[in-house]
Write a protein that holds these residues in place. Structure first.
Motif, PDB file in Angstrom:
ATOM      1  N   ASP A  35       2.296  -2.782   0.156  1.00 57.21           N
ATOM      2  CA  ASP A  35       0.932  -3.272   0.370  1.00 57.21           C
ATOM      3  C   ASP A  35       0.281  -2.551   1.541  1.00 57.21           C
ATOM      4  OD1 ASP A  35       1.225  -5.027  -1.716  1.00 57.21           O
ATOM      5  OD2 ASP A  35       1.526  -6.796  -0.449  1.00 57.21           O
ATOM      6  N   VAL A  39      -3.036  -0.124   1.456  1.00 50.87           N
ATOM      7  CA  VAL A  39      -4.194  -0.325   2.337  1.00 50.87           C
ATOM      8  C   VAL A  39      -4.495   0.956   3.094  1.00 50.87           C
ATOM      9  CG1 VAL A  39      -4.983  -1.519   4.419  1.00 50.87           C
ATOM     10  CG2 VAL A  39      -3.934  -2.811   2.570  1.00 50.87           C
ATOM     11  N   CYS A  40      -3.477   1.614   3.568  1.00 47.07           N
ATOM     12  CA  CYS A  40      -3.645   2.853   4.316  1.00 47.07           C
ATOM     13  C   CYS A  40      -4.356   3.901   3.457  1.00 47.07           C
ATOM     14  CB  CYS A  40      -2.276   3.358   4.769  1.00 47.07           C
ATOM     15  SG  CYS A  40      -2.331   4.757   5.910  1.00 47.07           S
ATOM     16  N   ARG A  42      -6.103   3.415   0.697  1.00 47.34           N
ATOM     17  CA  ARG A  42      -7.458   2.939   0.362  1.00 47.34           C
ATOM     18  C   ARG A  42      -8.422   3.177   1.522  1.00 47.34           C
ATOM     19  NH1 ARG A  42      -5.275  -1.411  -2.510  1.00 47.34           N
ATOM     20  NH2 ARG A  42      -5.239  -2.666  -0.625  1.00 47.34           N
ATOM     21  N   ASN A  43      -7.950   2.941   2.744  1.00 45.40           N
ATOM     22  CA  ASN A  43      -8.801   3.181   3.909  1.00 45.40           C
ATOM     23  C   ASN A  43      -9.140   4.663   4.040  1.00 45.40           C
ATOM     24  OD1 ASN A  43      -8.574   0.459   4.368  1.00 45.40           O
ATOM     25  ND2 ASN A  43      -7.928   0.648   6.484  1.00 45.40           N
TER      26      ASN A  43
END
Length: 89
Positions: A35, A39-40, A42-43
């Motif tokens: 997860d 997130v990394c 996606r950022n």
């Protein structure tokens, strides 16, 4: 003899319960790690959209993979994205 068999049976059950708990805890940790990595990445994509040519999205995503999401870039935090910014001057 019956007491010893009962003790062995309880020990086997306890072992299986502990093994199950450890397996579940391990899979939860792996899910959390994936997860954070998601997130990394996606950022990185979001920052690329925000900063366009000034942001090295591929380099950012590679850093996410290399460091397993430990360094999550935040698009509004210049310190976290500074390594991925370039000067197109």
């Amino acid at each position: 003899m019956h007491s010893q068999a009962l003790f062995s049976s309880k020990m086997i059950k306890l072992f299986f319960v502990l093994a199950t708990v450890l397996l579940l805890a391990g899979s939860q940790h792996e899910a959390e790690a994936s997860d954070v990595l998601a997130v990394c990445v996606r950022n990185c994509a979001q920052c690329k959209k925000m900063y366009g040519e000034y942001f090295e999205g591929k380099l950012c995503a590679e850093a996410c993979l290399k460091f397993k999401g430990e360094l999550v870039p935040e698009c509004t935090d210049m310190a976290s994205i500074a390594p991925f910014l370039n000067n197109l001057v």
